[in-house]
Design an enzyme around this catalytic site. Structure first.
Site, short mmCIF file in Angstrom:
data_model
loop_
_atom_site.label_atom_id
_atom_site.label_comp_id
_atom_site.label_asym_id
_atom_site.label_seq_id
_atom_site.Cartn_x
_atom_site.Cartn_y
_atom_site.Cartn_z
N SER A 3 -10.44 -0.15 6.93
CA SER A 3 -9.67 0.09 5.71
C SER A 3 -9.20 -1.16 4.98
O SER A 3 -8.85 -1.08 3.80
CB SER A 3 -8.47 1.00 6.00
OG SER A 3 -8.90 2.28 6.34
N LYS A 19 0.83 -1.20 0.00
CA LYS A 19 0.00 0.00 0.00
C LYS A 19 0.87 1.26 0.00
O LYS A 19 1.85 1.33 0.75
CB LYS A 19 -0.91 -0.02 1.24
CG LYS A 19 -1.90 1.13 1.31
CD LYS A 19 -2.81 0.95 2.52
CE LYS A 19 -3.80 2.08 2.65
NZ LYS A 19 -4.73 1.87 3.78
N SER A 41 -9.65 2.27 3.02
CA SER A 41 -8.62 2.98 2.30
C SER A 41 -7.63 2.07 1.58
O SER A 41 -6.83 2.52 0.77
CB SER A 41 -7.84 3.86 3.27
OG SER A 41 -7.06 3.09 4.19
#
Length: 197
Positions: free
Chosen positions: A183, A84, A159
């Site tokens: 997330s 990420k 996210s």
């Protein structure tokens, strides 16, 4: 087994096949590179890719499985890892989805990522996140809109939406994320994959 099938192997299956020599980390890496090049333009789930470097590391991983003199295979040896774009990777662009950090290269690697790499995972790509990981959908001023592989009119959540899209589309064997309020769990639910906190 087709190249497409290889892209959807679980980490456990891939490792078992590396060990019994029915699959090479190089073959898996090549299949995933081709899949990324074909699919990611529609999804916009990646910020950066390291395909050439990952392929070079896959060759070293292959040698570890085939020849013990090359070194013992580590627990995640040869698996591709999408990180990420919220976790620092030393010397690699880490933008947090923000124009402010568009060219930022940290001096350290996040401990979680460091451990995955030390266990033999190959740094393969970086996944999109909303700016500073503060949104339940994945769109940012820097990277734009990330789309759900099941329906590109929909979001993969956030996210860690880029990670969820990558896993659902077969673009990496492993992906990491963060989860303070859903997330990882939201993208897992939206994209039909397993995400755990």
């Amino acid at each position: 087994m087709s190249d497409l099938d290889l892209c959807f192997l679980s980490a456990t299956e891939a490792l078992a096949r590396f060990r019994d020599h029915s699959l090479s980390p190089v073959e898996l890496c090549q299949a995933l590179i081709a899949r990324n090049e074909a699919v990611n333009p529609r999804l916009n789930a990646l910020t950066d890719t390291y395909f050439d470097e990952a392929l070079a590391h896959a060759r070293k991983a292959e040698a570890r499985y085939r020849n013990p003199r090359s070194g013992r295979a580590r627990p995640l040896e040869g698996l591709t890892l999408a990180v990420k774009d919220f976790h620092s990777v030393k010397g690699r662009r880490t933008t947090y989805g923000s124009r402010i950090y568009a060219d930022f290269k940290p001096n350290n690697t996040a401990p979680t990522v460091e451990r995955l790499l030390a266990a033999g995972a190959l740094l393969f790509s970086r996944t999109t996140t909303p700016e500073f990981a503060h949104c339940g959908i994945t769109t940012s001023p820097l990277w734009g809109v990330t789309r759900n592989p099941w329906n590109t009119d929909c979001t993969p959540g956030g996210s860690s939406g880029g990670a969820g899209a990558v896993m659902a589309a077969g673009l990496a064997t492993l992906a990491d994320g963060t989860d303070g309020g859903g997330s990882c769990r939201i993208p897992a639910a939206f994209s039909g994959v397993v995400g755990y906190k």
